[in-house]
Design an enzyme around this catalytic site. Structure first.
Site, PDB file in Angstrom:
ATOM      1  CB  SER A 146     -41.975  23.338 -14.033  1.00 45.86           C
ATOM      2  OG  SER A 146     -40.821  23.463 -14.123  1.00 45.86           O
ATOM      3  CE1 TYR A 159     -41.854  25.447 -18.869  1.00 48.83           C
ATOM      4  CE2 TYR A 159     -40.120  25.124 -16.887  1.00 48.83           C
ATOM      5  CZ  TYR A 159     -41.208  24.595 -17.679  1.00 48.83           C
ATOM      6  OH  TYR A 159     -41.739  23.355 -17.590  1.00 48.83           O
TER       7      TYR A 159
END
Length: 258
Positions: A146, A159
């Site tokens: 990510s 996250y």
């Protein structure tokens, strides 16, 4: 006629979290490139629907549920794939969750759920299917990292921490496994609008900032990740391992855009 080095003909792929979002798109893209693709997740209806799409492309698949938070379910999936296909050439770890909230308000339960799915779930997939690949002396593992692997993103600390871990895990496994024929890489998607993040992007200041910081000036289209996945799954990447392949419209290159 020799096959293209990008061809996935006669390859078997497993995509964990492959029934929705980017995982589903990657699974269908691998099927288009010639692979038989087994998608697995927690919901039978979605597994069945995606499997039907794969079969419509003339590829073989299975309909087996699994949960990356449960290692035994991954072992059952692996054994089913091995029984049906005799091998696993490609693993894509695409299962992931997120939650946006101030870090001081995050419970340990929420933190642990995100880390357990995104990071430890990736580890479980790598362990269960990597063991098979190492015994055979061949494999391609593709993790999904990510922008949060490289950057801090506002109010998604768990996250980002999980995805930073995925990046580090990818490199560590590449160091361990590559000499044994198992190449481990990751794709780093930029901002792709999915069901997972739509509420964070649509009509929000956060969405507008993402667009401003992306030099191409738009969100990615899910199908624009397929080329990276096919490359990393194929013989064309025979000397590529430990790589975090960024597909982000220039986001991580961005400094000042106006």
């Amino acid at each position: 006629m020799a096959l293209s080095p990008f061809s996935l003909a006669d390859r078997t792929a497993v995509v964990l979290g492959g029934t929705s979002g980017l995982g589903r798109t990657l699974a269908l893209g691998l099927a288009d490139a010639g692979a038989d693709v087994v998608v697995s997740a927690r919901r039978q209806a979605l597994v069945d629907a995606t499997a039907s799409e794969i079969e419509a492309k003339g590829r073989k698949t299975l309909r087996v549920l699994s949960d990356v938070r449960n290692k035994e379910s991954l072992i059952r999936l692996r054994d089913a794939v091995l029984s049906a296909f005799g091998k696993v050439d490609i693993l894509v770890n695409a299962a992931g969750i997120t939650r946006k909230l101030p870090t001081l308000e995050m419970s340990e339960g929420d933190w642990n759920a995100i880390l357990d799915t995104n990071l430890t779930g990736t580890l479980r997939g790598c362990q269960v299917f990597g063991e098979l690949m190492l015994k055979r002396g061949y494999g391609r593992v593709i993790n999904i990292a990510s922008l949060g692997t490289n950057l801090g993103l506002y109010q998604v600390a768990a996250y980002c921490a999980s995805k930073a871990g995925v990046g580090s895990l990818t490199k560590s496994l590449a160091v361990e496994w590559s000499r044994h024929g198992v190449l481990v890489n990751a794709i780093v998607p930029g901002v792709f609008r999915t069901d997972l993040n739509a509420a964070l992007l649509d009509g929000t200041e956060r969405g507008r900032e993402f667009l401003m910081r992306t030099p191409m000036g738009r969100y990615g289209k899910a199908e624009e990740l397929v080329g990276a996945a096919v490359f990393l799954a194929s013989d064309a990447c025979a000397f590529v391992t430990g790589e975090l392949l960024v597909v982000d419209g220039g986001f991580l290159a961005s400094g000042v855009n106006q």
